[in-house]
Design an enzyme around this catalytic site. Structure first.
Site, PDB file in Angstrom:
ATOM      1  N   LYS A  53       0.844  -1.203   0.000  1.00 15.45           N
ATOM      2  CA  LYS A  53       0.000   0.000   0.000  1.00 15.45           C
ATOM      3  C   LYS A  53       0.876   1.249   0.000  1.00 15.45           C
ATOM      4  CE  LYS A  53      -3.895  -2.319   2.197  1.00 15.45           C
ATOM      5  NZ  LYS A  53      -4.690  -2.627   3.378  1.00 15.45           N
ATOM      6  N   GLN A  97      -4.940  -1.647   9.572  1.00 13.98           N
ATOM      7  CA  GLN A  97      -4.850  -2.958   8.909  1.00 13.98           C
ATOM      8  C   GLN A  97      -5.472  -4.028   9.812  1.00 13.98           C
ATOM      9  OE1 GLN A  97      -3.858  -3.443   5.776  1.00 13.98           O
ATOM     10  NE2 GLN A  97      -4.142  -5.643   5.867  1.00 13.98           N
ATOM     11  N   ASP A 120     -10.953   3.245   4.152  1.00 11.44           N
ATOM     12  CA  ASP A 120     -11.345   1.837   4.010  1.00 11.44           C
ATOM     13  C   ASP A 120     -12.871   1.690   3.961  1.00 11.44           C
ATOM     14  OD1 ASP A 120      -9.678  -0.343   3.703  1.00 11.44           O
ATOM     15  OD2 ASP A 120      -9.040  -0.378   5.799  1.00 11.44           O
TER      16      ASP A 120
HETATM   17  N1  GUN Z   1      -7.306  -6.886   5.911  1.00  8.48           N
HETATM   18  C1  GUN Z   1      -7.697  -7.597   4.829  1.00  8.48           C
HETATM   19  N2  GUN Z   1      -8.250  -6.787   3.910  1.00  8.48           N
HETATM   20  C2  GUN Z   1      -8.209  -5.548   4.423  1.00  8.48           C
HETATM   21  C3  GUN Z   1      -8.642  -4.281   3.941  1.00  8.48           C
HETATM   22  O1  GUN Z   1      -9.185  -4.122   2.857  1.00  8.48           O
HETATM   23  N3  GUN Z   1      -8.425  -3.239   4.770  1.00  8.48           N
HETATM   24  C4  GUN Z   1      -7.834  -3.378   5.972  1.00  8.48           C
HETATM   25  N4  GUN Z   1      -7.686  -2.305   6.726  1.00  8.48           N
HETATM   26  N5  GUN Z   1      -7.437  -4.535   6.462  1.00  8.48           N
HETATM   27  C5  GUN Z   1      -7.629  -5.606   5.672  1.00  8.48           C
END
Ligand code: GUN
Length: 285
Positions: A53, A97, A120
């Site tokens: 990311k 995350q 998100d």
């Molecule tokens: N863990 C797995 N997929 C995601 C996501 O799209 N966002 C976040 N923050 N954590 C994740």
């Protein structure tokens, strides 16, 4: 039947060009969109995702930061950190995350992130906005799926979409997005009786269950579109989707491959959301 592979890369590239233009315009007015990713603990898969990311953000000329905390962090300490980020005018996107350690209540934490920085789309305010069809931040993988369907001109209106998996990250929000676009949506999950009877009725089948090559041709209607969100790794770190691509080839009209299907879209949508956040926050200043 010829099966078309729906690659994410061209869809992502088209959007990245647009994001890049938006970043240039923001920089001209003295604003650099900034994403902060919070990660707790040492989960290797999460660390990999988080660094991907950051790299993607840096590559497009955005600013980004990873904040790492030990699993011993308390809820109060995490709340204080998020509160600082909420107030920081230079931060436009905040992402926690998942998963996080069990002693921290995920539902509480997601509510502490300012909905205007919730790139998100996990804050209940944004979930509500999605449900009633108001503008807001929506989750990245579902947004990526919508972009793929649009790019490859796959009809949605009136079509029967069957979703296998009901997570807050993928299953539920993608169902809501499709419903908002006039699809007829069926949600299935681990307790669903006679799953195959339902999946084989889908015009668009979306599978997010995490079982390698689980879906075979006997569970899918001829000529359907299959969107595969699975990513199961074996010990050699090879990745497998939920669909058995070899078995489905020649039977379905469209399928997203794994890897290279929906995957490249998720991070792109995160960058998109962050730039939208920066634009909106600048307006408010
Ligand atoms: N863990 C797995 N997929 C995601 C996501 O799209 N966002 C976040 N923050 N954590 C994740």
């Amino acid at each position: 039947m010829e099966t078309r592979l729906l690659y994410g890369q061209p869809v992502a590239q088209e959007l990245k060009n647009k994001i890049s233009t938006d970043i240039h315009s923001l920089k001209k007015v003295g604003s650099i969109p900034k994403l902060v990713v919070i990660i707790i603990g040492e989960d290797q898969a999460s660390l990999t995702y988080v660094s991907m990311k950051k790299k993607a953000a840096d590559k497009l000329g955005m600013s980004s930061e990873i904040l790492r905390f030990p699993p011993s962090i308390t809820e109060q300490q995490l709340k204080d950190e998020i509160s600082k980020l909420n107030k920081d005018m230079n931060v436009h996107g905040i992402l926690l995350q998942l998963p996080i350690p069990n002693h921290i209540n995920e539902k509480n934490v997601l509510e502490w992130i300012d909905p205007r920085k919730d790139v998100d789309g996990f804050h209940p305010t944004n979930v509500g906005r999605l449900t009633v069809g108001q503008p807001g931040f929506y989750p990245c993988t579902p947004l990526g799926i919508m972009r793929i369907l649009t790019f490859y001109e796959i009809p949605i209106k009136g079509k029967h979409v069957v979703i296998v998996g009901r997570s807050n990250i993928v299953g539920k929000p993608v169902g809501q997005l499709l419903l908002n676009k006039d699809a007829t949506v069926t949600f299935c999950h681990s307790k669903t009786e006679d799953l195959q009877e339902l999946t084989s009725r889908a015009d668009i089948l979306i599978i997010a269950i995490g079982k390698a090559h689980f879906i075979k041709r006997n569970a899918v209607k001829k000529g359907a579109t299959v969107i595969d969100i699975g990513n199961t790794f074996n010990e050699q770190k090879q990745v497998f989707g939920d669909a058995d691509m070899n078995d489905l080839k020649g039977h379905v009209a469209n399928i997203t491959p794994v890897p290279k299907g929906v995957g490249p879209m998720t991070i792109t949508m995160l960058l998109y959301n962050t730039v939208q956040a920066a634009k909106e926050l600048n307006k408010g200043e």
